[in-house]
Design a protein around this motif. Structure first.
Motif, PDB file in Angstrom:
ATOM      1  N   GLU A  79      49.180  34.290  27.963  1.00  0.00           N
ATOM      2  CA  GLU A  79      48.083  33.442  27.494  1.00  0.00           C
ATOM      3  C   GLU A  79      47.996  32.201  28.373  1.00  0.00           C
ATOM      4  O   GLU A  79      48.971  31.474  28.543  1.00  0.00           O
ATOM      5  CB  GLU A  79      48.340  33.035  26.034  1.00  0.00           C
ATOM      6  CG  GLU A  79      47.183  32.283  25.387  1.00  0.00           C
ATOM      7  CD  GLU A  79      47.202  30.788  25.709  1.00  0.00           C
ATOM      8  OE1 GLU A  79      46.134  30.208  25.939  1.00  0.00           O
ATOM      9  OE2 GLU A  79      48.317  30.213  25.743  1.00  0.00           O
ATOM     10  N   GLY A  80      46.852  31.988  28.975  1.00  0.00           N
ATOM     11  CA  GLY A  80      46.651  30.830  29.836  1.00  0.00           C
ATOM     12  C   GLY A  80      47.015  31.037  31.281  1.00  0.00           C
ATOM     13  O   GLY A  80      46.835  30.121  32.094  1.00  0.00           O
ATOM     14  N   LEU A  81      47.532  32.205  31.667  1.00  0.00           N
ATOM     15  CA  LEU A  81      47.969  32.438  33.042  1.00  0.00           C
ATOM     16  C   LEU A  81      47.519  33.820  33.504  1.00  0.00           C
ATOM     17  O   LEU A  81      47.816  34.826  32.852  1.00  0.00           O
ATOM     18  CB  LEU A  81      49.492  32.342  33.141  1.00  0.00           C
ATOM     19  CG  LEU A  81      50.119  32.588  34.513  1.00  0.00           C
ATOM     20  CD1 LEU A  81      49.640  31.543  35.526  1.00  0.00           C
ATOM     21  CD2 LEU A  81      51.646  32.574  34.426  1.00  0.00           C
ATOM     22  N   ALA A  82      46.820  33.854  34.643  1.00  0.00           N
ATOM     23  CA  ALA A  82      46.347  35.110  35.225  1.00  0.00           C
ATOM     24  C   ALA A  82      46.506  35.050  36.734  1.00  0.00           C
ATOM     25  O   ALA A  82      46.703  33.975  37.320  1.00  0.00           O
ATOM     26  CB  ALA A  82      44.878  35.350  34.849  1.00  0.00           C
ATOM     27  N   PHE A  83      46.403  36.207  37.375  1.00  0.00           N
ATOM     28  CA  PHE A  83      46.564  36.303  38.828  1.00  0.00           C
ATOM     29  C   PHE A  83      45.420  37.130  39.400  1.00  0.00           C
ATOM     30  O   PHE A  83      45.047  38.156  38.825  1.00  0.00           O
ATOM     31  CB  PHE A  83      47.911  36.935  39.183  1.00  0.00           C
ATOM     32  CG  PHE A  83      49.081  36.132  38.684  1.00  0.00           C
ATOM     33  CD1 PHE A  83      49.606  35.091  39.448  1.00  0.00           C
ATOM     34  CD2 PHE A  83      49.640  36.398  37.439  1.00  0.00           C
ATOM     35  CE1 PHE A  83      50.661  34.340  38.980  1.00  0.00           C
ATOM     36  CE2 PHE A  83      50.708  35.651  36.962  1.00  0.00           C
ATOM     37  CZ  PHE A  83      51.223  34.617  37.736  1.00  0.00           C
ATOM     38  N   ARG A  84      44.899  36.671  40.560  1.00  0.00           N
ATOM     39  CA  ARG A  84      43.770  37.357  41.190  1.00  0.00           C
ATOM     40  C   ARG A  84      43.946  37.413  42.699  1.00  0.00           C
ATOM     41  O   ARG A  84      44.576  36.539  43.302  1.00  0.00           O
ATOM     42  CB  ARG A  84      42.458  36.656  40.860  1.00  0.00           C
ATOM     43  CG  ARG A  84      42.086  36.707  39.385  1.00  0.00           C
ATOM     44  CD  ARG A  84      40.695  36.191  39.126  1.00  0.00           C
ATOM     45  NE  ARG A  84      40.360  36.288  37.715  1.00  0.00           N
ATOM     46  CZ  ARG A  84      39.186  35.969  37.190  1.00  0.00           C
ATOM     47  NH1 ARG A  84      38.232  35.501  37.990  1.00  0.00           N
ATOM     48  NH2 ARG A  84      38.954  36.100  35.901  1.00  0.00           N
ATOM     49  N   HIS A  85      43.334  38.416  43.276  1.00  0.00           N
ATOM     50  CA  HIS A  85      43.311  38.564  44.729  1.00  0.00           C
ATOM     51  C   HIS A  85      42.155  37.749  45.298  1.00  0.00           C
ATOM     52  O   HIS A  85      41.034  37.796  44.795  1.00  0.00           O
ATOM     53  CB  HIS A  85      43.139  40.046  45.097  1.00  0.00           C
ATOM     54  CG  HIS A  85      42.946  40.284  46.551  1.00  0.00           C
ATOM     55  ND1 HIS A  85      41.830  40.898  47.078  1.00  0.00           N
ATOM     56  CD2 HIS A  85      43.735  39.966  47.612  1.00  0.00           C
ATOM     57  CE1 HIS A  85      41.956  40.968  48.399  1.00  0.00           C
ATOM     58  NE2 HIS A  85      43.093  40.404  48.739  1.00  0.00           N
ATOM     59  N   GLY A  86      42.421  36.963  46.336  1.00  0.00           N
ATOM     60  CA  GLY A  86      41.356  36.188  46.959  1.00  0.00           C
ATOM     61  C   GLY A  86      41.904  35.113  47.874  1.00  0.00           C
ATOM     62  O   GLY A  86      43.104  35.057  48.165  1.00  0.00           O
ATOM     63  N   GLY A  87      41.000  34.270  48.340  1.00  0.00           N
ATOM     64  CA  GLY A  87      41.364  33.208  49.273  1.00  0.00           C
ATOM     65  C   GLY A  87      40.547  31.961  49.019  1.00  0.00           C
ATOM     66  O   GLY A  87      40.367  31.542  47.864  1.00  0.00           O
ATOM     67  N   PHE A  88      40.012  31.380  50.101  1.00  0.00           N
ATOM     68  CA  PHE A  88      39.329  30.092  49.979  1.00  0.00           C
ATOM     69  C   PHE A  88      38.014  30.162  49.208  1.00  0.00           C
ATOM     70  O   PHE A  88      37.452  29.126  48.851  1.00  0.00           O
ATOM     71  CB  PHE A  88      39.072  29.515  51.371  1.00  0.00           C
ATOM     72  CG  PHE A  88      40.335  29.178  52.124  1.00  0.00           C
ATOM     73  CD1 PHE A  88      41.412  28.604  51.487  1.00  0.00           C
ATOM     74  CD2 PHE A  88      40.438  29.438  53.481  1.00  0.00           C
ATOM     75  CE1 PHE A  88      42.578  28.292  52.169  1.00  0.00           C
ATOM     76  CE2 PHE A  88      41.597  29.136  54.181  1.00  0.00           C
ATOM     77  CZ  PHE A  88      42.667  28.569  53.525  1.00  0.00           C
ATOM     78  N   GLU A  89      37.523  31.361  48.951  1.00  0.00           N
ATOM     79  CA  GLU A  89      36.319  31.472  48.116  1.00  0.00           C
ATOM     80  C   GLU A  89      36.635  31.168  46.658  1.00  0.00           C
ATOM     81  O   GLU A  89      35.741  30.928  45.844  1.00  0.00           O
ATOM     82  CB  GLU A  89      35.697  32.862  48.251  1.00  0.00           C
ATOM     83  CG  GLU A  89      36.396  33.981  47.489  1.00  0.00           C
ATOM     84  CD  GLU A  89      37.668  34.512  48.154  1.00  0.00           C
ATOM     85  OE1 GLU A  89      38.218  35.508  47.638  1.00  0.00           O
ATOM     86  OE2 GLU A  89      38.103  33.931  49.174  1.00  0.00           O
ATOM     87  N   VAL A  90      37.923  31.193  46.282  1.00  0.00           N
ATOM     88  CA  VAL A  90      38.412  30.891  44.928  1.00  0.00           C
ATOM     89  C   VAL A  90      37.690  31.752  43.886  1.00  0.00           C
ATOM     90  O   VAL A  90      36.790  31.275  43.184  1.00  0.00           O
ATOM     91  CB  VAL A  90      38.281  29.394  44.597  1.00  0.00           C
ATOM     92  CG1 VAL A  90      38.943  29.077  43.252  1.00  0.00           C
ATOM     93  CG2 VAL A  90      38.890  28.537  45.689  1.00  0.00           C
ATOM     94  N   PRO A  91      38.075  33.020  43.788  1.00  0.00           N
ATOM     95  CA  PRO A  91      37.431  33.922  42.838  1.00  0.00           C
ATOM     96  C   PRO A  91      37.853  33.637  41.399  1.00  0.00           C
ATOM     97  O   PRO A  91      38.786  34.242  40.865  1.00  0.00           O
ATOM     98  CB  PRO A  91      37.905  35.306  43.300  1.00  0.00           C
ATOM     99  CG  PRO A  91      39.241  35.050  43.908  1.00  0.00           C
ATOM    100  CD  PRO A  91      39.134  33.698  44.564  1.00  0.00           C
TER     101      PRO A  91
END
Length: 258
Positions: A81-93
């Motif tokens: 809860e409150g914490l997730a992980f995503r693939h990406g870079g400077f576009e900040v998805p």
């Protein structure tokens, strides 16, 4: 992709500064989102950021973003809860406009001329100022492997605001030891004629002049040296932060020439 060196507590000095100086903005935000950009090979920094920010703004949620897909897969078991992980870079998805983007040890591998464009891109993703809020905050900097020495730049939607120098005082020989941790925008400017070089020179002189205070401990020596610095440099924080082994200076005073 960065090397991904991620030791527990490596970013504690930066996190504590963010909590102390930006906690009010996070509390007042309707949807306080913080981004850990480039968290590395392990998710510890994102986990720790959530814990530290929630002590001052309990509704804050954190998204860790990494450019290496395998690191995102490895981090997902730590989702909560409150914490997730995503693939990406400077576009900040991420949804919406973050109140905080923390990018530690990310730009060190880039060339100096690339930094301004990255800053501009990240600042454009921040929550805008308005309604009494200064908007979101980008904190970008570099530290050593165990977090003893750290220098970072704080930027708002309008651009750079301040530079903070933070250290474990017991390990400090002289303030210019922090030069090796200057962020990419400044590290190649530590040469005669540049403001950051003059600042570190004056800081070393103030440190030397404060040597008699060393008998009371490194903290008292640091406090005296920083107090002397305020005569010639726009130090923006107070003794409460100096006692933590920090000093924050207006960006305009240290910005590179040309």
């Amino acid at each position: 992709m960065t090397r991904g060196t991620t030791n527990p507590n490596r970013l504690r000095r930066m996190d504590r500064w963010i909590a102390a100086t930006h906690g009010g903005e996070l509390r007042r935000a309707d949807d306080p989102l913080a981004i850990d950009l480039g968290y590395g090979a392990a998710p510890w920094t994102a986990v720790e950021l959530l814990g530290r920010l929630r002590t001052v703004a309990p509704r804050t949620h954190v998204i860790g973003i990494e450019i290496e897909p395998e690191r995102v897969v490895a981090a997902r078991p730590y989702t909560r809860e409150g914490l997730a992980f995503r693939h990406g870079g400077f576009e900040v998805p991420a949804p919406g406009r973050p109140m905080l983007i923390r990018a530690a040890n990310v730009l060190r591998q880039y060339d100096e001329p690339e930094v301004a464009a990255v800053w501009e891109r990240l600042c454009a993703r921040l929550a805008p100022a308005g309604g009494g809020s200064r908007g979101g905050l980008l904190v970008e900097g570099t530290c050593d492997e165990i977090g003893r020495r750290h220098v970072w730049v704080a930027l708002g939607p309008e651009g750079p605001r301040t530079v903070t120098f933070a250290t474990r005082l017991g390990s400090l020989r002289q303030p210019s030891d922090l030069a090796e941790r200057l962020p990419k925008a400044l590290i190649h400017r530590n040469v005669p004629g540049e403001p950051v070089h003059a600042f570190l020179r004056d800081f070393d002189r103030a440190w030397a002049a404060a040597a008699p205070y060393a008998s009371y401990g490194a903290r008292q020596r640091w406090l005296r040296a920083v107090r002397d610095l305020t005569a010639d440099w726009p130090v923006t924080d107070s003794p409460a932060r100096w006692r933590q082994g920090e000093v924050t200076v207006a960006w305009a005073a240290l910005a590179p020439k040309g």
